[in-house]
Design a protein around this motif. Sequence first.
Motif, PDB file in Angstrom:
ATOM      1  N   HIS A 203      15.063   1.883  10.815  1.00  0.00           N
ATOM      2  CA  HIS A 203      14.873   0.956   9.696  1.00  0.00           C
ATOM      3  C   HIS A 203      13.391   0.867   9.325  1.00  0.00           C
ATOM      4  O   HIS A 203      13.015   0.892   8.151  1.00  0.00           O
ATOM      5  CB  HIS A 203      15.432  -0.424  10.065  1.00  0.00           C
TER       6      HIS A 203
ATOM      7  N   LYS B 281      12.426   4.008   7.635  1.00  0.00           N
ATOM      8  CA  LYS B 281      12.999   4.023   6.294  1.00  0.00           C
ATOM      9  C   LYS B 281      12.164   3.166   5.346  1.00  0.00           C
ATOM     10  O   LYS B 281      11.872   3.563   4.219  1.00  0.00           O
ATOM     11  CB  LYS B 281      14.443   3.527   6.334  1.00  0.00           C
ATOM     12  N   GLU B 282      11.753   1.971   5.811  1.00  0.00           N
ATOM     13  CA  GLU B 282      10.915   1.095   4.973  1.00  0.00           C
ATOM     14  C   GLU B 282       9.578   1.758   4.663  1.00  0.00           C
ATOM     15  O   GLU B 282       9.108   1.712   3.529  1.00  0.00           O
ATOM     16  CB  GLU B 282      10.695  -0.247   5.671  1.00  0.00           C
TER      17      GLU B 282
ATOM     18  N   SER C 269       8.971   4.907   4.589  1.00  0.00           N
ATOM     19  CA  SER C 269       9.262   6.008   3.671  1.00  0.00           C
ATOM     20  C   SER C 269       9.456   5.491   2.252  1.00  0.00           C
ATOM     21  O   SER C 269       8.950   6.084   1.298  1.00  0.00           O
ATOM     22  CB  SER C 269      10.511   6.745   4.153  1.00  0.00           C
ATOM     23  N   GLU C 270      10.179   4.370   2.107  1.00  0.00           N
ATOM     24  CA  GLU C 270      10.389   3.789   0.779  1.00  0.00           C
ATOM     25  C   GLU C 270       9.072   3.337   0.167  1.00  0.00           C
ATOM     26  O   GLU C 270       8.838   3.543  -1.023  1.00  0.00           O
ATOM     27  CB  GLU C 270      11.372   2.617   0.867  1.00  0.00           C
TER      28      GLU C 270
ATOM     29  N   ASN D   3       7.309   6.386  -0.923  1.00  0.00           N
ATOM     30  CA  ASN D   3       7.965   6.908  -2.128  1.00  0.00           C
ATOM     31  C   ASN D   3       7.610   6.072  -3.352  1.00  0.00           C
ATOM     32  O   ASN D   3       7.371   6.614  -4.434  1.00  0.00           O
ATOM     33  CB  ASN D   3       9.482   6.962  -1.945  1.00  0.00           C
ATOM     34  N   GLN D   4       7.584   4.751  -3.182  1.00  0.00           N
ATOM     35  CA  GLN D   4       7.210   3.878  -4.303  1.00  0.00           C
ATOM     36  C   GLN D   4       5.776   4.157  -4.728  1.00  0.00           C
ATOM     37  O   GLN D   4       5.483   4.235  -5.919  1.00  0.00           O
ATOM     38  CB  GLN D   4       7.364   2.405  -3.923  1.00  0.00           C
TER      39      GLN D   4
ATOM     40  N   ASN E 121       5.770   7.420  -6.509  1.00  0.00           N
ATOM     41  CA  ASN E 121       6.375   7.263  -7.836  1.00  0.00           C
ATOM     42  C   ASN E 121       5.430   6.548  -8.791  1.00  0.00           C
ATOM     43  O   ASN E 121       5.345   6.907  -9.972  1.00  0.00           O
ATOM     44  CB  ASN E 121       7.706   6.518  -7.741  1.00  0.00           C
TER      45      ASN E 121
END
Length: 193
Positions: free
Chosen positions: A42, A45-46, A48-49, A52-53, A56
């Motif tokens: 988890h 994943k956070e 990574s997000e 990614n944000q 982006n």
Amino acid sequence: MNDLIISENMSNEELELIVSQALQLQVKRMKEELKEVKDELHKLKEESEIKNQSINLKIDKIVDDVEKKTEVAINSMRLGNQKYEYVSQNDFGSSFRVKIGSQMVGKLFKVIGLAKPSKGRTEPFINLIPTYAISDPVQTQWGEKINYRWHYKNCLRKLEEWLESHGCKEEFYSIDNERKMTRFINELYETYC
């Protein structure tokens, strides 16, 4: 671990109890390890997000910058070369993607130093004739009237140099409607005249 002594004298129930406790302890430890793995996943994943944000956002900014620069490049290309070297203020304003009315062109010429800063008609400074403008006498029923025509390429070059030196060329060429263009020119006029 507590010393566990298993003897042959133990009953089946006692042995089953020991095996059950051992299995429960093993299941508990596996659940704890599984929870640690899930928590770590988890967390990854956070992270990574978030990355990614961030990526982006950077991509969006780059795309936005490219779109603005492309729009500026396209808008700075005129609707074709003017047929005549000298044009009216109206014709000069019509050459842009967003049409600029003759009064706004007059204000713009006053802002960039091509015309005298009066509240009335747009009249070029004498020392700028004929490089930037020429007089065009017109006979009316009330007598002769002097109109001015403006050298398209010289005035355009002066406009772009002024916009560039004041850091507003990109903003000028990215305006997409007449109302915003009028507001922009009026703000320049209020600031610089």
